[in-house]
Scaffold this active site. Structure first.
Site, short mmCIF file in Angstrom:
data_model
loop_
_atom_site.label_atom_id
_atom_site.label_comp_id
_atom_site.label_asym_id
_atom_site.label_seq_id
_atom_site.Cartn_x
_atom_site.Cartn_y
_atom_site.Cartn_z
N GLY A 14 0.78 -1.22 0.00
CA GLY A 14 0.00 0.00 0.00
C GLY A 14 0.82 1.28 0.00
O GLY A 14 1.85 1.39 -0.66
N ILE A 15 0.35 2.26 0.77
CA ILE A 15 1.00 3.57 0.83
C ILE A 15 2.43 3.45 1.33
O ILE A 15 3.34 4.13 0.83
CB ILE A 15 0.20 4.52 1.73
CG1 ILE A 15 -1.19 4.78 1.14
CG2 ILE A 15 0.94 5.85 1.90
CD1 ILE A 15 -2.13 5.51 2.09
N GLY A 16 2.65 2.59 2.31
CA GLY A 16 3.99 2.45 2.88
C GLY A 16 5.01 1.97 1.86
O GLY A 16 6.11 2.52 1.76
N TYR A 167 -11.29 3.50 14.65
CA TYR A 167 -10.42 4.06 13.62
C TYR A 167 -10.46 5.59 13.65
O TYR A 167 -9.42 6.26 13.63
CB TYR A 167 -10.86 3.54 12.25
CG TYR A 167 -9.99 4.01 11.11
CD1 TYR A 167 -8.78 3.36 10.83
CD2 TYR A 167 -10.36 5.07 10.31
CE1 TYR A 167 -7.98 3.78 9.78
CE2 TYR A 167 -9.57 5.50 9.26
CZ TYR A 167 -8.37 4.84 9.00
OH TYR A 167 -7.59 5.28 7.95
#
Length: 292
Positions: A14-16, A167
């Site tokens: 993902g983003i990481g 969340y």
């Protein structure tokens, strides 16, 4: 090291992973923090192959396990005298309630308390980098979901709900933490900012539950991980925001967080409770260059 060093949590996908790739392309030495040894190995192998770069190291530690976080941070400090960028990217959305060894709800533990703890544990190499180069940066990957957590309280850390409520609370806590840590570190050259990467098609939407099912049905409307990484990369590397701290960004655009993010009473209660939950003694923590 002459090459700037950046640590990215949640780097296996993902983003990481996209952020780690972007940092490599910008000439950084990147430390991939992944949950398991296998995922760290696989991610590093892929990035080395794709980017033709060996400027990678890996850390394997579950962010719900604060003992493991401490152990990994100790190893990092032994290996790296300076860390120029810390990107607290890892995030989860647990559909059912689960707690870690400290009794903390796991969404809150990963999304907020782990960044709180890791940022403190790595203050020494961050401060050394700022002292040597003029600036080091902490980037917290947040979410505009923090705007929905209007009833935030510190109790959410241990007895709050799971799912989307937890969340939202965790992301509000992250913004409150960003503001307060930025204030404490302002004289040092270590900046702290928070970024909403947009709604991104990542593994966070896997698993059961109506919300996950709905998001997967419309995933073609979501941002790609590469688009989601643009904000974190901008905050980590851009000369345009040199000296900017305590700010909230939507991608690469500076914006204003929710009113709740400016609640000083909630921030103070959150900070004190967080120190307790991650077992940090306020008397042992200094936010200036005297500690290095």
């Amino acid at each position: 090291m002459d090459t700037p060093v950046a640590l990215v949590t949640g780097a296996s996908s993902g983003i990481g992973k996209a952020t780690a790739r972007g940092l490599l392309q910008r000439g950084y030495h990147v430390i991939l923090w992944c949950r398991t040894t296998a995922s760290a190995h696989d991610t590093a192998a892929t990035l080395r192959r794709d980017e033709h770069s060996a400027a990678l190291d890996t850390v394997a530690a579950d962010l719900t396990d604060f003992t493991a976080v401490r152990r990994a941070a100790k190893d990092l400090k032994a290996q790296y005298n300076q860390i120029d960028v810390l990107i607290n990217n890892a995030g989860v959305l647990k559909k059912e309630r689960a707690t870690n060894e400290e009794g903390v709800e796991e969404t809150f533990a990963v999304n907020y308390l782990a960044p709180f703890l890791l940022s403190h544990l790595l203050l020494d190499p961050l401060l050394r980098a700022a002292n040597a180069t003029g600036e080091a940066r902490i980037v917290n990957v947040g979410s505009d979901a923090h705007r929905g957590a209007v009833n935030f309280s510190a109790d959410a850390m241990s007895d709050g709900d799971a799912g989307l409520t937890a969340y939202m609370q965790s992301k509000l806590a992250l913004v409150l933490f960003t503001n307060e840590l930025a204030r404490r570190l302002k004289p040092t050259g270590v900046t702290v900012n928070c970024v909403h990467p947009g709604v991104v098609a990542t593994n966070i939407w896997r698993g059961p539950g109506l919300l996950s099912w709905l998001v997967r049905r419309i995933q073609w409307f979501l941002n790609s991980p590469e688009t989601g990484a643009e904000g974190p990369l901008y905050l980590a590397t851009s000369s345009e925001i040199e000296g900017v701290t305590g700010a909230y960004f939507d991608g690469t655009d500076r914006t204003t967080p929710s009113i709740a993010a400016f609640d000083e009473k909630a921030a103070a209660e959150l900070w004190d409770r967080s120190m307790e939950l991650v077992d940090l003694d306020p008397n042992d923590v200094s936010y200036n260059h005297d500690r290095i």
